[in-house]
Scaffold this motif. Structure first.
Motif, mmCIF file in Angstrom:
data_model
loop_
_atom_site.group_PDB
_atom_site.id
_atom_site.type_symbol
_atom_site.label_atom_id
_atom_site.label_comp_id
_atom_site.label_asym_id
_atom_site.label_seq_id
_atom_site.Cartn_x
_atom_site.Cartn_y
_atom_site.Cartn_z
ATOM 1 N N CYS A 164 0.849 -1.185 0.000
ATOM 2 C CA CYS A 164 0.000 0.000 0.000
ATOM 3 C C CYS A 164 0.887 1.237 0.000
ATOM 4 O O CYS A 164 1.873 1.316 0.730
ATOM 5 N N LYS A 195 -0.979 -6.128 1.282
ATOM 6 C CA LYS A 195 -2.378 -6.548 1.379
ATOM 7 C C LYS A 195 -2.954 -6.546 -0.024
ATOM 8 O O LYS A 195 -2.311 -6.112 -0.980
ATOM 9 N N GLU A 196 -4.204 -6.985 -0.120
ATOM 10 C CA GLU A 196 -4.900 -6.831 -1.397
ATOM 11 C C GLU A 196 -5.058 -5.343 -1.661
ATOM 12 O O GLU A 196 -5.495 -4.582 -0.801
ATOM 13 N N VAL A 213 -6.235 -1.886 -4.093
ATOM 14 C CA VAL A 213 -7.207 -1.344 -5.033
ATOM 15 C C VAL A 213 -6.588 -0.106 -5.684
ATOM 16 O O VAL A 213 -5.680 0.499 -5.137
ATOM 17 N N ASP A 257 -6.463 3.558 -6.413
ATOM 18 C CA ASP A 257 -6.979 4.831 -5.917
ATOM 19 C C ASP A 257 -6.990 5.805 -7.080
ATOM 20 O O ASP A 257 -6.103 5.781 -7.935
ATOM 21 N N CYS A 263 -4.372 -0.146 0.051
ATOM 22 C CA CYS A 263 -5.198 -1.172 0.678
ATOM 23 C C CYS A 263 -6.578 -0.554 0.927
ATOM 24 O O CYS A 263 -6.751 0.669 0.876
ATOM 25 N N ARG A 264 -7.538 -1.384 1.174
ATOM 26 C CA ARG A 264 -8.912 -0.899 1.352
ATOM 27 C C ARG A 264 -9.023 0.104 2.496
ATOM 28 O O ARG A 264 -9.684 1.129 2.385
ATOM 29 N N ALA A 265 -8.338 -0.188 3.609
ATOM 30 C CA ALA A 265 -8.422 0.697 4.777
ATOM 31 C C ALA A 265 -7.893 2.096 4.456
ATOM 32 O O ALA A 265 -8.523 3.102 4.804
ATOM 33 N N ASN A 274 -7.573 3.457 1.469
ATOM 34 C CA ASN A 274 -8.448 4.051 0.455
ATOM 35 C C ASN A 274 -9.688 4.647 1.118
ATOM 36 O O ASN A 274 -10.112 5.766 0.780
ATOM 37 N N LEU A 275 -10.251 3.933 2.076
ATOM 38 C CA LEU A 275 -11.403 4.464 2.804
ATOM 39 C C LEU A 275 -11.012 5.682 3.636
ATOM 40 O O LEU A 275 -11.770 6.654 3.734
#
Length: 79
Positions: free
Chosen positions: A6, A13-14, A16, A18, A31-33, A35-36
């Motif tokens: 990330c 991690k997996e 995404v 951005d 990572c998702r966290a 990005n959120l």
């Protein structure tokens, strides 16, 4: 180069893609966290800066909870 990490937290991690919602251009892989995190702050660096200040004040007053041992960002940070 991110090497599967990330771009913010550097954890493997997996990831995404951005992107900037205004220009519709990709910025990097998160990572998702993370990005959120920036999504909930509406990509607003002022809000994110105030969040950092808040955590630093809390950490200096109460010793411990804010930083959780995370080092400041640098290009060579590998964790």
């Amino acid at each position: 180069m991110q090497l599967g990490q990330c771009a913010i937290c550097r954890k493997v991690k997996e990831l995404v893609v951005d992107h900037c919602h205004e220009r519709k251009e990709p910025r990097g892989m998160l990572c998702r966290a993370c990005n959120l995190l920036i999504g909930y702050a509406h990509d607003n660096t002022y809000i994110l800066g105030r969040a950092i200040n808040y955590l630093n004040i809390y950490d200096s007053e109460f010793r411990g909870c804010g930083s959780m041992g995370i080092q400041p960002y640098s290009e060579d940070y590998q964790n």
